[in-house]
Design a protein around this motif. Structure first.
Motif, PDB file in Angstrom:
ATOM      1  N   GLU A 504       0.838  -1.203   0.000  1.00 35.81           N
ATOM      2  CA  GLU A 504       0.000   0.000   0.000  1.00 35.81           C
ATOM      3  C   GLU A 504       0.870   1.250   0.000  1.00 35.81           C
ATOM      4  OE1 GLU A 504      -3.055   2.312   3.025  1.00 35.81           O
ATOM      5  OE2 GLU A 504      -3.147   0.118   2.950  1.00 35.81           O
ATOM      6  N   HIS A 505       1.917   1.241   0.805  1.00 37.79           N
ATOM      7  CA  HIS A 505       2.830   2.390   0.838  1.00 37.79           C
ATOM      8  C   HIS A 505       3.557   2.536  -0.494  1.00 37.79           C
ATOM      9  CE1 HIS A 505       2.298   3.205   5.120  1.00 37.79           C
ATOM     10  NE2 HIS A 505       2.436   1.910   5.350  1.00 37.79           N
ATOM     11  N   GLU A 510       4.733   4.860  -6.019  1.00 41.36           N
ATOM     12  CA  GLU A 510       4.749   4.659  -7.471  1.00 41.36           C
ATOM     13  C   GLU A 510       3.868   5.665  -8.189  1.00 41.36           C
ATOM     14  OE1 GLU A 510       3.460   0.675  -7.567  1.00 41.36           O
ATOM     15  OE2 GLU A 510       5.404  -0.160  -6.948  1.00 41.36           O
ATOM     16  N   GLU A 511       2.793   6.120  -7.518  1.00 34.98           N
ATOM     17  CA  GLU A 511       1.888   7.084  -8.142  1.00 34.98           C
ATOM     18  C   GLU A 511       2.432   8.508  -8.078  1.00 34.98           C
ATOM     19  OE1 GLU A 511      -1.878   6.665  -6.289  1.00 34.98           O
ATOM     20  OE2 GLU A 511      -2.271   4.659  -7.094  1.00 34.98           O
ATOM     21  N   ALA A 512       3.451   8.714  -7.243  1.00 37.92           N
ATOM     22  CA  ALA A 512       4.040  10.060  -7.151  1.00 37.92           C
ATOM     23  C   ALA A 512       4.964  10.267  -8.337  1.00 37.92           C
ATOM     24  CB  ALA A 512       4.819  10.212  -5.847  1.00 37.92           C
ATOM     25  N   PRO A 513       4.663  11.222  -9.202  1.00 31.46           N
ATOM     26  CA  PRO A 513       5.510  11.425 -10.384  1.00 31.46           C
ATOM     27  C   PRO A 513       6.875  11.960  -9.979  1.00 31.46           C
ATOM     28  CG  PRO A 513       3.935  13.209 -10.160  1.00 31.46           C
ATOM     29  CD  PRO A 513       3.573  12.199  -9.110  1.00 31.46           C
ATOM     30  N   PRO A 514       7.897  11.689 -10.777  1.00 28.34           N
ATOM     31  CA  PRO A 514       9.216  12.273 -10.477  1.00 28.34           C
ATOM     32  C   PRO A 514       9.142  13.789 -10.549  1.00 28.34           C
ATOM     33  CG  PRO A 514       9.169  11.337 -12.688  1.00 28.34           C
ATOM     34  CD  PRO A 514       7.899  10.914 -12.027  1.00 28.34           C
ATOM     35  N   PHE A 533      14.010   8.735   1.532  1.00 28.39           N
ATOM     36  CA  PHE A 533      13.710   8.341   2.908  1.00 28.39           C
ATOM     37  C   PHE A 533      12.600   7.304   2.934  1.00 28.39           C
ATOM     38  CE2 PHE A 533      11.723   9.784   7.129  1.00 28.39           C
ATOM     39  CZ  PHE A 533      12.505   8.905   7.860  1.00 28.39           C
ATOM     40  N   ALA A 534      11.537   7.533   2.156  1.00 28.79           N
ATOM     41  CA  ALA A 534      10.414   6.597   2.120  1.00 28.79           C
ATOM     42  C   ALA A 534      10.859   5.228   1.618  1.00 28.79           C
ATOM     43  CB  ALA A 534       9.290   7.151   1.249  1.00 28.79           C
ATOM     44  N   LEU A 535      11.636   5.185   0.554  1.00 28.61           N
ATOM     45  CA  LEU A 535      12.096   3.913   0.008  1.00 28.61           C
ATOM     46  C   LEU A 535      12.937   3.140   1.024  1.00 28.61           C
ATOM     47  CD1 LEU A 535      13.049   5.005  -3.624  1.00 28.61           C
ATOM     48  CD2 LEU A 535      11.343   3.265  -3.016  1.00 28.61           C
ATOM     49  N   LEU A 536      13.804   3.833   1.729  1.00 28.99           N
ATOM     50  CA  LEU A 536      14.645   3.153   2.715  1.00 28.99           C
ATOM     51  C   LEU A 536      13.820   2.662   3.897  1.00 28.99           C
ATOM     52  CD1 LEU A 536      17.793   5.470   2.677  1.00 28.99           C
ATOM     53  CD2 LEU A 536      17.565   3.178   1.703  1.00 28.99           C
TER      54      LEU A 536
END
Length: 934
Positions: A504-505, A510-514, A533-536
């Motif tokens: 879910e996170h 993934e929906e946040a565009p670069p 930070f989120a990915l880590l």
């Protein structure tokens, strides 16, 4: 020279007498004062002092370097060299500005720079003073007055006495209060030298604590009341038992003010609103009085003794306490009107003082003007690298003035909360945003924008679920492709708060565009830092590639604050992954940025993360004191950072200190979402050591779904072994195996050394519980090797202990007992005395002779030298706080040592401990008052 002391103790008088003596010797001085503004203006006191000391700028024949002074002295524009080329590096720009000031001081015929009330100085002023006193030769002597109890921890002011060059000669003066005899002499000097009765002097001393200003104001008030009489050739009070002297300086001053006429009070009110020195014309404008009425009443105000006029014709209060008391007494409507008149008057100056204008219009309620000048002042602060003052200016405006929603959102976005001191800079901002949402007519897009900011600030404040709810409500109406919408998705991707599946996170991420090139550079930087930070946090290897995109350095202060936070966050995650070299490097980068750009309030977050890393890597020397400093500061350190410090302090206490203190620290650490899982795991581990399996299960039940359910594997590193051990001890091997399998499935083959070592440890625990002791011994040894490679020595030693015990259960005493002896020695050298003692007691029961290591000595039931020192001071009657101040350690450390001594002496109170150590001859009976129970 540093002159420190409480308000009214005589610092200003001492300084004036000193400067007068210097003037008699032909040594001239520049004098400035730091004002108690909600937001001090950058280098304000130094600018004022230099401006007053320079009559002819052109005559100084300054070099081109002096062109850097143009932003601070626009009135000198015709006489200063051209402005030098702008520098991108804020630190270099500030250094050039400091050099320009030093050149001016060197060209003037000035021997002393004196600044008063430097506890109110901005960071740039304090950094300049450090720069100035480190110059060789030092161009001027420096004299500073300040109140020590109002200096924040970590202030550069503290370094002025502790980090001077070796050839410096600092002098520290601390005026103290008057005793009864000195009080009598002081009163006599005010009453034309007449004798003062001892009864009168003692009466007044008791009610003023001997503070000179309090004595002076009380005597003036009694004189105004006709409360002093001549008796037997001296002075005394009329009917001491009937007429009360106001107990505070404020009350005495206000009563004196109320005895003045209305117009005279208006003059005093205007001076209080202006807060600092003001000329005759400005004071007249702020009073709103006609010229003829002002002329007479201003003379009476000056004659009241509350105001003074300096040599340049500037009027101000004789003492800040009088200014505060009078300001607080101004009726609210009159106060707003005076601030408005002050703002409109200062607006017309050739060089408008934007920081003062921001304050006056804010307090007058003129939102448009307050906003305009606040942003100008904030931008000027940023130009000189003063991020903290810039953030404080905007925060003060947002928190106190109702603003249109669009303006409010723009300003809140600019606030660097990490740069703000205090434990809660968030509540007032959230309240202002909610007020705009409820009270203004807004379009759906405007509502969404305000609501997103509410959610963002709530999450920064640690209220994760409330913040997520606001962002979820807002996200549908945020403009597509906007920075707000992209940041909203990244914030929702952070695995904080309640347990949710990782997928879910990741979907939000993934929906946040670069970041689009059309976005502002700061927005792009925010997004890239937060995405890494989120990915880590989600345990994704891709986070390291994203983290490598974070620059090591940036010249612009606002960008530097974002990057410093980014490196700190990556450092924290590197610690959780077990990449300790990466963590150390990231925290070092964050610290360098924070120090370079004077982001002093960031240092606490970096320090708490560093303490956590030091715990894991076995760098325990001085760690208790470091964590205690963060824990003790409940007003200046954020709750998150205090919780992380409490976690480390609790882990230390569990290993080598007091069990009860450990539980207190760990319970406090659990107040923060990011520390809760590790804190609960540590508490459950303590329960397992005591054999309380039911409590360990209860504690870990609460967070099992969050830590080892569908959440990120990184949450399970410290939690999974304890949960596995609790389930295994309860005989629930199937459930324990599910924990191990869940961690294995979530972790996969990721390069996460701490998590991989934790997984091996969980398998070893499961094997031991299943009776496969040979396999368990090998697995515990594998886990120890993995911990040692990080390095994580404490966990490695505990794993080797469990391996040895498994071997012992298999009858391999000849291998296991020497191994346990070596482990006990290593634990002692590390500082884990409780664990070392536990193993030594076990070995003694087995009849195995052991010797301790070269580490901290074990004292058994004997008091250690430090405990004896604490006991001696306890017998003298000192409190824990006084003992801590005497020994230069934290109150928590003393409390722990007192409890340890009570346990060893088998007593239950401090008084009983004091009696026991005296009776035992451990310390002498010093014939002091008994110890106080706290």
């Amino acid at each position: 020279m540093l002159i420190e002391g409480e308000a009214g103790i005589g610092k200003t008088r001492l300084l004036r007498e000193f400067l007068a003596s210097q003037a008699e010797r032909g040594r001239h001085a520049l004098v400035g004062a730091c004002l108690e503004l909600r937001v001090p203006y950058t280098l304000g006191a130094v600018v004022d002092a230099v401006r007053d000391g320079v009559d002819n700028v052109a005559a100084l024949r300054l070099s081109g370097l002096a062109g850097a002074l143009r932003p601070l002295f626009p009135e000198w524009a015709d006489d200063l060299p051209a402005a030098p080329e702008a520098l991108e590096d804020a630190t270099a720009a500030r250094h050039r500005l400091f050099r320009a000031f030093v050149e001016v001081l060197g060209r003037l015929d000035v021997a002393v720079l004196a600044l008063e009330d430097v506890h109110w100085a901005d960071e740039a002023t304090l950094e300049f003073l450090l720069f100035l006193v480190s110059r060789r030769p030092q161009p001027v002597s420096v004299v500073l007055t300040f109140r020590r109890d109002e200096v924040p921890s970590g202030s550069p002011l503290l370094r002025l006495s502790s980090r001077l060059p070796s050839d410096a000669r600092p002098v520290r003066l601390t005026p103290g209060p008057l005793d009864v005899g000195e009080t009598a002499s002081f009163i006599s000097s005010m009453l034309a030298g007449g004798h003062v009765s001892n009864e009168f002097a003692a009466f007044l001393h008791a009610r003023t604590a001997g503070v000179p200003l309090a004595v002076e104001e009380s005597v003036r008030l009694m004189h105004d009341r006709a409360d002093l009489i001549r008796r037997d050739g001296g002075w005394a009070r009329r009917r001491l038992d009937r007429i009360e002297v106001p107990p505070t300086i404020r009350d005495a001053m206000l009563e004196r003010v109320q005895r003045l006429g209305p117009d005279t009070r208006t003059v005093l009110y205007a001076a209080a609103v202006l807060s600092g020195p003001a000329d005759h014309a400005t004071l007249l404008a702020v009073t709103g009085l006609p010229q003829e009425r002002f002329a007479g009443q201003s003379a009476e105000a000056l004659g009241s003794g509350l105001l003074r006029e300096d040599k340049s014709g500037q009027w101000s209060f004789r003492h800040p306490l009088a200014c505060y008391a009078v300001y607080d007494a101004i009726p609210a409507g009159d106060r707003r009107a005076m601030h408005l008149r002050a703002g409109r008057t200062l607006q017309r100056w050739p060089v408008p003082p934007v920081a003062q204008l921001a304050r006056h219009f804010r307090l007058a309620g003129d939102a448009e003007a307050a906003c305009r000048y606040t942003e100008e002042a904030a931008d000027l602060c940023l130009q000189s690298g003063d991020v903290a003052t810039s953030a404080l200016l905007i925060h003060s405006l947002v928190a106190t003035v109702p603003l249109p929603a669009g303006v409010l959102v723009r300003l809140v976005t600019k606030i660097q909360f990490q740069a703000l001191s205090g434990s809660d800079p968030y509540s007032a901002v959230i309240a202002s945003l909610r007020s705009a949402l409820a009270g203004q007519v807004l379009t759906p897009v405007e509502q969404a924008s305000v609501r997103f900011q509410i959610g963002r600030v709530l999450m920064v404040a640690g209220e994760i679920e409330a913040g997520r709810g606001e962002i979820l409500t807002a996200i549908a109406h945020l403009p597509p492709g906007s920075a707000e919408q992209a940041r909203a998705r990244v914030l929702l991707a952070l695995p904080l708060g309640n347990a949710r599946p990782v997928r879910e996170h990741l979907r939000w991420l993934e929906e946040a565009p670069p970041p689009a090139r059309s976005m502002a550079s700061l927005d792009r930087l925010h997004l890239s830092v937060e995405r890494a930070f989120a990915l880590l946090m989600l345990g994704e290897e891709a986070g390291w590639a994203a983290a490598r995109e974070i620059p090591d350095d940036v010249p612009e202060p606002r960008a530097a604050s974002i990057v410093a936070i980014g490196h700190t966050n990556v450092g924290e995650e590197a610690t959780r992954w077990g990449r300790y070299e990466e963590a150390r490097a990231r925290l070092a980068k964050a610290r360098a940025l924070a120090e370079r750009h004077q982001l002093l309030d960031y240092l606490d977050s970096i320090a708490s993360s560093q303490a956590h890393l030091d715990w894991f890597t076995g760098a325990w020397s001085g760690l208790a004191e470091q964590t205690a400093r963060l824990l003790d500061d409940d007003s200046g350190v954020r709750l998150k950072d205090r919780c992380e410090a409490a976690l480390v302090a609790g882990l230390l206490q569990a290993a080598c200190g007091d069990r009860e203190v450990a539980e207190e620290r760990l319970a406090f650490a659990g107040r923060d979402d990011q520390q809760r899982i590790e804190a609960v795991a540590a508490l459950a581990q303590l329960c397992l050591r005591d054999g309380d399996v039911d409590e360990a299960l209860r504690l870990t039940d609460q967070l099992a779904e969050t830590a080892v359910g569908g959440g990120p594997w990184s949450r399970a590193v410290e939690f999974a072994p304890v949960r596995t051990a609790a389930l295994a001890a309860a005989g629930r091997l199937g459930a324990a195996a599910e924990v191990v399998n869940a961690l294995d499935g979530a972790l996969g083959d990721r390069d996460a050394p701490a998590a991989q070592a934790s997984l091996v440890l969980c398998r070893a625990i499961l094997a031991e519980a299943d009776g496969r002791r040979t396999d368990a011994a090998a697995l515990f040894a594998r886990a120890a090797t993995a911990w040692e490679a990080l390095p994580r020595p404490y966990d490695a030693l505990l794993a080797r202990e469990r391996s040895a015990r498994c071997l012992l259960a298999e009858g391999r005493d000849e291998t296991a007992l020497p191994a346990l002896s070596d482990i006990a020695r290593a634990l002692s050298e590390l500082g884990a005395s409780r664990d070392a003692d536990r193993i030594l007691r076990f070995l003694a029961g087995k009849g195995f002779a052991v010797t301790r290591g070269r580490g901290r000595p074990g004292y058994g039931n004997r008091l250690s030298p430090r405990e004896l020192e604490v006991a001696r001071l306890l017998v003298e009657g000192l409190t824990n706080r006084q003992i801590a101040d005497t020994l230069g350690v934290s109150v928590q450390t003393i409390a722990s040592q007192v409890k340890s001594a009570m346990r060893k002496m088998d007593v239950t109170s401090r008084t009983a401990l004091a009696v026991r150590v005296v009776e035992s001859g451990l310390v002498g009976d010093l014939d002091q008052r008994p110890a106080r129970d706290e």
